[in-house]
Write a protein that holds these residues in place. Sequence first.
Motif, PDB file in Angstrom:
ATOM      1  N   ILE A 137       0.896  -1.400   0.041  1.00  0.00           N
ATOM      2  CA  ILE A 137      -0.151  -0.167   0.025  1.00  0.00           C
ATOM      3  C   ILE A 137       0.849   1.353  -0.056  1.00  0.00           C
ATOM      4  N   VAL A 138       0.271   2.163  -0.602  1.00  0.00           N
ATOM      5  CA  VAL A 138       1.040   3.453  -0.453  1.00  0.00           C
ATOM      6  C   VAL A 138       0.543   4.581   0.497  1.00  0.00           C
ATOM      7  N   LYS A 139       1.027   5.209   1.368  1.00  0.00           N
ATOM      8  CA  LYS A 139       0.538   6.253   2.209  1.00  0.00           C
ATOM      9  C   LYS A 139       1.529   7.512   2.130  1.00  0.00           C
ATOM     10  N   PHE A 140       0.940   8.594   2.516  1.00  0.00           N
ATOM     11  CA  PHE A 140       1.939   9.830   2.444  1.00  0.00           C
ATOM     12  C   PHE A 140       2.366  10.026   3.721  1.00  0.00           C
ATOM     13  N   ALA A 141       3.518  10.705   3.672  1.00  0.00           N
ATOM     14  CA  ALA A 141       4.429  11.039   4.762  1.00  0.00           C
ATOM     15  C   ALA A 141       3.576  12.196   5.675  1.00  0.00           C
ATOM     16  N   ALA A 175       5.971  -3.199   8.138  1.00  0.00           N
ATOM     17  CA  ALA A 175       6.333  -1.824   7.346  1.00  0.00           C
ATOM     18  C   ALA A 175       6.859  -1.832   6.041  1.00  0.00           C
ATOM     19  N   ARG A 176       7.172  -3.068   5.763  1.00  0.00           N
ATOM     20  CA  ARG A 176       8.060  -3.373   4.288  1.00  0.00           C
ATOM     21  C   ARG A 176       6.848  -3.278   3.353  1.00  0.00           C
ATOM     22  N   GLU A 177       5.723  -3.437   3.689  1.00  0.00           N
ATOM     23  CA  GLU A 177       4.496  -3.475   2.681  1.00  0.00           C
ATOM     24  C   GLU A 177       3.855  -2.194   2.502  1.00  0.00           C
ATOM     25  N   THR A 178       4.475  -1.159   3.421  1.00  0.00           N
ATOM     26  CA  THR A 178       3.849   0.174   3.212  1.00  0.00           C
ATOM     27  C   THR A 178       4.924   1.023   2.483  1.00  0.00           C
ATOM     28  N   LEU A 179       4.576   1.661   1.388  1.00  0.00           N
ATOM     29  CA  LEU A 179       5.499   2.693   0.783  1.00  0.00           C
ATOM     30  C   LEU A 179       5.037   3.915   0.917  1.00  0.00           C
ATOM     31  N   VAL A 180       5.928   4.784   1.271  1.00  0.00           N
ATOM     32  CA  VAL A 180       5.603   6.180   1.623  1.00  0.00           C
ATOM     33  C   VAL A 180       5.970   7.303   0.560  1.00  0.00           C
ATOM     34  N   ALA A 181       4.937   8.058   0.052  1.00  0.00           N
ATOM     35  CA  ALA A 181       5.326   9.017  -0.754  1.00  0.00           C
ATOM     36  C   ALA A 181       5.056  10.348  -0.184  1.00  0.00           C
ATOM     37  N   ARG A 182       5.190  11.438  -1.127  1.00  0.00           N
ATOM     38  CA  ARG A 182       4.954  12.628  -0.388  1.00  0.00           C
ATOM     39  C   ARG A 182       3.867  13.407  -0.930  1.00  0.00           C
ATOM     40  N   TYR A 183       3.099  14.051   0.240  1.00  0.00           N
ATOM     41  CA  TYR A 183       1.738  14.636  -0.277  1.00  0.00           C
ATOM     42  C   TYR A 183       2.024  15.698  -1.353  1.00  0.00           C
ATOM     43  N   ASN A 184       1.213  15.957  -2.184  1.00  0.00           N
ATOM     44  CA  ASN A 184       1.241  17.129  -3.126  1.00  0.00           C
ATOM     45  C   ASN A 184       2.410  16.692  -4.143  1.00  0.00           C
ATOM     46  N   ASP A 185       3.114  15.617  -4.225  1.00  0.00           N
ATOM     47  CA  ASP A 185       3.864  15.335  -5.307  1.00  0.00           C
ATOM     48  C   ASP A 185       3.557  13.943  -5.871  1.00  0.00           C
ATOM     49  N   ALA A 201      -1.734  -2.463  -3.867  1.00  0.00           N
ATOM     50  CA  ALA A 201      -3.092  -2.757  -3.993  1.00  0.00           C
ATOM     51  C   ALA A 201      -3.972  -1.418  -3.748  1.00  0.00           C
ATOM     52  N   ALA A 202      -3.212  -0.554  -2.848  1.00  0.00           N
ATOM     53  CA  ALA A 202      -4.105   0.806  -2.908  1.00  0.00           C
ATOM     54  C   ALA A 202      -3.160   1.902  -2.491  1.00  0.00           C
ATOM     55  N   VAL A 203      -3.504   3.045  -2.801  1.00  0.00           N
ATOM     56  CA  VAL A 203      -3.009   4.379  -2.184  1.00  0.00           C
ATOM     57  C   VAL A 203      -4.056   4.829  -1.387  1.00  0.00           C
ATOM     58  N   ILE A 204      -3.779   5.017  -0.153  1.00  0.00           N
ATOM     59  CA  ILE A 204      -4.521   5.650   1.050  1.00  0.00           C
ATOM     60  C   ILE A 204      -4.348   7.223   1.117  1.00  0.00           C
ATOM     61  N   VAL A 205      -5.113   8.172   1.168  1.00  0.00           N
ATOM     62  CA  VAL A 205      -4.706   9.455   1.252  1.00  0.00           C
ATOM     63  C   VAL A 205      -6.014  10.056   2.058  1.00  0.00           C
ATOM     64  N   GLU A 206      -5.397  11.224   2.796  1.00  0.00           N
ATOM     65  CA  GLU A 206      -6.359  12.134   3.477  1.00  0.00           C
ATOM     66  C   GLU A 206      -6.581  13.002   2.329  1.00  0.00           C
ATOM     67  N   PRO A 207      -7.694  13.167   1.787  1.00  0.00           N
ATOM     68  CA  PRO A 207      -7.960  14.133   0.524  1.00  0.00           C
ATOM     69  C   PRO A 207      -7.608  15.662   0.926  1.00  0.00           C
ATOM     70  N   VAL A 208      -7.821  16.041   2.192  1.00  0.00           N
ATOM     71  CA  VAL A 208      -7.515  17.081   2.688  1.00  0.00           C
ATOM     72  C   VAL A 208      -6.667  16.589   3.934  1.00  0.00           C
ATOM     73  N   PRO A 365       4.548  28.977   1.423  1.00  0.00           N
ATOM     74  CA  PRO A 365       3.442  28.244   1.814  1.00  0.00           C
ATOM     75  C   PRO A 365       3.728  26.879   2.366  1.00  0.00           C
ATOM     76  N   VAL A 366       3.064  26.272   2.917  1.00  0.00           N
ATOM     77  CA  VAL A 366       2.875  24.683   3.755  1.00  0.00           C
ATOM     78  C   VAL A 366       1.955  23.963   2.906  1.00  0.00           C
ATOM     79  N   GLU A 367       2.788  23.036   1.928  1.00  0.00           N
ATOM     80  CA  GLU A 367       2.208  22.296   1.237  1.00  0.00           C
ATOM     81  C   GLU A 367       2.537  20.766   1.194  1.00  0.00           C
ATOM     82  N   SER A 368       3.421  20.570   2.231  1.00  0.00           N
ATOM     83  CA  SER A 368       3.992  18.900   2.472  1.00  0.00           C
ATOM     84  C   SER A 368       4.460  18.909   3.723  1.00  0.00           C
ATOM     85  N   TRP A 369       4.532  17.782   4.071  1.00  0.00           N
ATOM     86  CA  TRP A 369       5.248  17.282   5.534  1.00  0.00           C
ATOM     87  C   TRP A 369       6.542  18.081   5.654  1.00  0.00           C
ATOM     88  N   ASP A 370       7.382  18.216   4.503  1.00  0.00           N
ATOM     89  CA  ASP A 370       8.882  18.940   4.677  1.00  0.00           C
ATOM     90  C   ASP A 370       8.571  20.392   4.836  1.00  0.00           C
TER      91      ASP A 370
END
Length: 427
Positions: A137-141, A175-185, A201-208, A365-370
């Motif tokens: 699965i993919v989630k966002f930092a 944890a290996r089954e969870t891949l981490v991407a950058r929000y808004n990227d 299998a899926a990308v899970i995201v908080e739409p906002v 602006p504040v647009e990502s976890w970084d």
Amino acid sequence: MDISRSSQLYAQAQGYIPGGVNSPVRSFKGVGGTPLFIQRGRGSHIWDADGNEFIDYVGSWGPLILGHAPAEVVEALRPALERGLTFGAPTEGEVVLARMVVDAFPSVDMVRLVSSGTEATMSAIRAARAFTGRSKIVKFAGCYHGHSDGLLVEAGSGGATYSIPNSAGVPESYARETLVARYNDVSSVERLFEAHPAGIAAVIVEPVAANMGVVPPREGFLQELRRLTQSHGALLIFDEVITGFRLAYGGAQTLYHIAPDLTCLGKIIGGGLPMGAYGGRREVMEVVAPLGAMYQAGTLSGNPLAVTAGIATLKALARPGTYQRLEDMASQMAQGLSSAARRTRIPLTVNRAGSMLTPFFVSGPVESWDDVAGADRQRYAGFFHRMLERGVYLAPSPFEAAFLSTAHTREDMERTLEAVESSFGES
Ligand code: KE4
């Protein structure tokens, strides 16, 4: 401010409960000081064990969009209490609430009620794995989806507050089954699909996003996630535990015109009582037992009292003008914060979506976890305590949201913005 009773209770609590709290974000560790023990709430106000009164912008972390003990919910619960607390059998109310969710969310054909947001997201992930036969699965930092093992990777909310975004006790193999991407990227997601063709299998995201503070999606970000998941045969899961019935009656997905394959809900749909839900396309939900082979269960799932409170809450939210009023109040608060910061030359970025907002002490602006990581946490902690002294209760963590409710009044807003002015003046 006298907090002697809270201090006494906190000392006692620490003897029996880890950290003295039943959920880490309540512990004030993100801002320092002693957590206040709350005795009662009414409308937009709460009172602590020492009798101190506050305008409440935590709202139990999102559920209380109608404020504390709203009459329509309390009046609905009274007869329900007399009928019994739980049966472990289907009840009519569950059908009513399920239909209200299906009617509100066009992408949801069927829905399963559970008892928390964590259960909702954990089960949605399992359904996606069962439906696709894939494991990653993919989630966002910075996004937080509750505390199930596979989702406590680069997690926001309490995970970020206490710098344990990767929790102890989660085996590397999970944890290996969870891949981490950058929000808004989007490119960070494309690279994961290229590296794991037919493995996701899926990308899970908080739409906002609201668990790194409020971070709205950039133009096109959600649409790109929809396109990418579709083209790679993965499911798109919207975690609307916070945004569902908060940003609009049909959640963020109706604002951004996206149809995810699965949606997770919680908080507001329980009206303040324990409730979560996951739902989506019929063909996906048909994998769920007893229809299909994916098992998920719960003793108190669809609990009659929580369902009663949820139905009463959604009925109140369906009234015309509700969301416009919430929007107008939150916009006034965001503008007040920004103009006070300009006048006092404090670097501040206020991110807002509907009736939830976060002040970040950074130029933006504040647009990502970084970007969030670059905000001044100490400055937030000082602001939090100065506002508390002035009778305004904000989230005791810089990685959360302030929530408005239909119970907040014009006078609350005036008092809040006066407190902001003098807090900024003092910092
Ligand atoms: P619960 O298991 O706490 O009901 O829901 C988990 C969850 C899932 N998805 C999202 C987007 C969420 O925000 C949450 C829970 N939110 C946190 C605070 N932002 C709950 C507060 C707490 O942990 O005490």
